[in-house]
Design a protein around this motif. Sequence first.
Motif, PDB file in Angstrom:
ATOM      1  N   ASP A  33       7.602 -15.251  10.434  1.00 29.73           N
ATOM      2  CA  ASP A  33       6.983 -14.019   9.940  1.00 29.73           C
ATOM      3  C   ASP A  33       7.070 -13.982   8.416  1.00 29.73           C
ATOM      4  O   ASP A  33       7.592 -14.908   7.784  1.00 29.73           O
ATOM      5  N   LYS A  34       6.587 -12.923   7.813  1.00 31.16           N
ATOM      6  CA  LYS A  34       6.493 -12.853   6.354  1.00 31.16           C
ATOM      7  C   LYS A  34       7.836 -12.668   5.663  1.00 31.16           C
ATOM      8  O   LYS A  34       7.922 -12.738   4.435  1.00 31.16           O
ATOM      9  N   TYR A  68      12.989 -20.603   6.741  1.00 35.86           N
ATOM     10  CA  TYR A  68      12.421 -21.312   5.600  1.00 35.86           C
ATOM     11  C   TYR A  68      11.187 -22.092   6.054  1.00 35.86           C
ATOM     12  O   TYR A  68      11.279 -22.996   6.885  1.00 35.86           O
ATOM     13  N   ASP A  69      10.053 -21.721   5.492  1.00 26.75           N
ATOM     14  CA  ASP A  69       8.760 -22.300   5.846  1.00 26.75           C
ATOM     15  C   ASP A  69       8.341 -23.240   4.712  1.00 26.75           C
ATOM     16  O   ASP A  69       7.796 -22.805   3.695  1.00 26.75           O
ATOM     17  N   ILE A  70       8.596 -24.543   4.873  1.00 22.72           N
ATOM     18  CA  ILE A  70       8.355 -25.530   3.823  1.00 22.72           C
ATOM     19  C   ILE A  70       7.057 -26.285   4.097  1.00 22.72           C
ATOM     20  O   ILE A  70       6.866 -26.828   5.184  1.00 22.72           O
ATOM     21  N   TYR A 134      -0.252 -15.441   3.149  1.00 27.65           N
ATOM     22  CA  TYR A 134       1.107 -15.119   2.718  1.00 27.65           C
ATOM     23  C   TYR A 134       1.049 -14.090   1.590  1.00 27.65           C
ATOM     24  O   TYR A 134       0.038 -13.968   0.892  1.00 27.65           O
ATOM     25  N   ASP A 135       2.141 -13.385   1.371  1.00 24.47           N
ATOM     26  CA  ASP A 135       2.222 -12.440   0.245  1.00 24.47           C
ATOM     27  C   ASP A 135       2.697 -13.141  -1.020  1.00 24.47           C
ATOM     28  O   ASP A 135       2.203 -12.865  -2.112  1.00 24.47           O
ATOM     29  N   LYS A 136       3.650 -14.045  -0.878  1.00 22.43           N
ATOM     30  CA  LYS A 136       4.160 -14.789  -2.035  1.00 22.43           C
ATOM     31  C   LYS A 136       4.704 -16.127  -1.563  1.00 22.43           C
ATOM     32  O   LYS A 136       5.087 -16.290  -0.394  1.00 22.43           O
ATOM     33  N   VAL A 137       4.731 -17.085  -2.480  1.00 20.79           N
ATOM     34  CA  VAL A 137       5.157 -18.448  -2.158  1.00 20.79           C
ATOM     35  C   VAL A 137       5.917 -19.028  -3.351  1.00 20.79           C
ATOM     36  O   VAL A 137       5.478 -18.883  -4.497  1.00 20.79           O
TER      37      VAL A 137
END
Length: 386
Positions: A33-34, A68-70, A134-137
């Motif tokens: 999730d976000k 953690y989404d890498i 996504y909102d931020k990365v």
Amino acid sequence: MTEKNAPFHTLDEFDVEYSGGVQYCTQIQPIFDKKAAAIVLVSSDEYAPFASVVVASIIANASTDHQYDIVILTDNMLQRNQWRIQRQADGIENISIRILNISKMIEGFSFFTWAHFTSNTYYRLLTPDVFALYDKVIYLDSDIVVNHDIFELFNEDLKDYYLAAAYDTHVVAYCTQTPPLEQRSYNIKELGMKNPEQYFQAGVSVFNVKAIRRDFEEGYLIKQGLNHKLRWLDQDLLNKLFYGKILRLPNRWNVMVSNQPQNLDEYYLPDMLRQEYFMSRQAPYIVHYVGRSMPCYTTNPDLFEFFWKYARKTDFYEILIQRMAIDYAEKLVESVRIQMRQELGKETIIQRGKRYIWRMINYLLPPGSKRRIYVKRLAFSLKTWN
């Protein structure tokens, strides 16, 4: 939420792992999730071992309380190297690693580059488009190591800033030393910066995807990258486009090192920033080996202990040792060649004496002069008479 271990599909449901084909995609879904820390790297196949070190460092400092989404963007990484990186998350439920081939997205693009830079540096400009959902990365270069839980960086409140980054301490030092280098006037004239010392390093940055997509058209950054030829490439571009809208991160999130640790540019920083930099070196959150100053590529490695600490955790450790040995051998051979050229180029005392004598002869008896012809004939007659 997407199942972590499910096959990673492109928009047209083309599955590379089962087809053996090439995986293309222009936009991805969040794997968690976000609230999960979203992280993107760009890597070529040459830099695959370094990207693996970055991933290992993130995992080593990750908290079990967060996800953690890498994602790694590439246009040429070999499949076997992709697998070596992806299996670093095997058995870790809160970490996902995906590798995305963006070659179709940048097909036909031509970017301005020079020195050691490649087109890959511009690929970070795709972040707002690839991560539109996504909102931020967090964006990370492949020549860094993370020495702290990166979720803390992801949790930074970006407010309405487009980007968050630390100052580029090398470039700032160029502007603040006495007298300042030409970089200062360049920042003012070419980048439109009223305060040229407020120059940010984009190798560790947090993109406010939501704000960028709200205020700019689709593909805005990558189009600007194609249309500009700037000294520090896309990093200059981000400083130019987002001037006044970049949130300053503490220096500990991007401690830059040098190929000449005995002569750091940071000695020329203003007092407060210089103190912050050297304090950050003692316990860095992120170490950045800029300009190919990775410990396996330099004979004067700086903050090397952090790099090797995480390199040992990867499948590429022996490859990195091999690269270091080859690089050292090549530099040694080149130094011997230079020394031999210098030695062979040196004149002996006799050679130097002969050169001076001939210089004097040419001065007293200029070539083609009657005096020179007369002396030559006299010398010949004496030789014949003897």
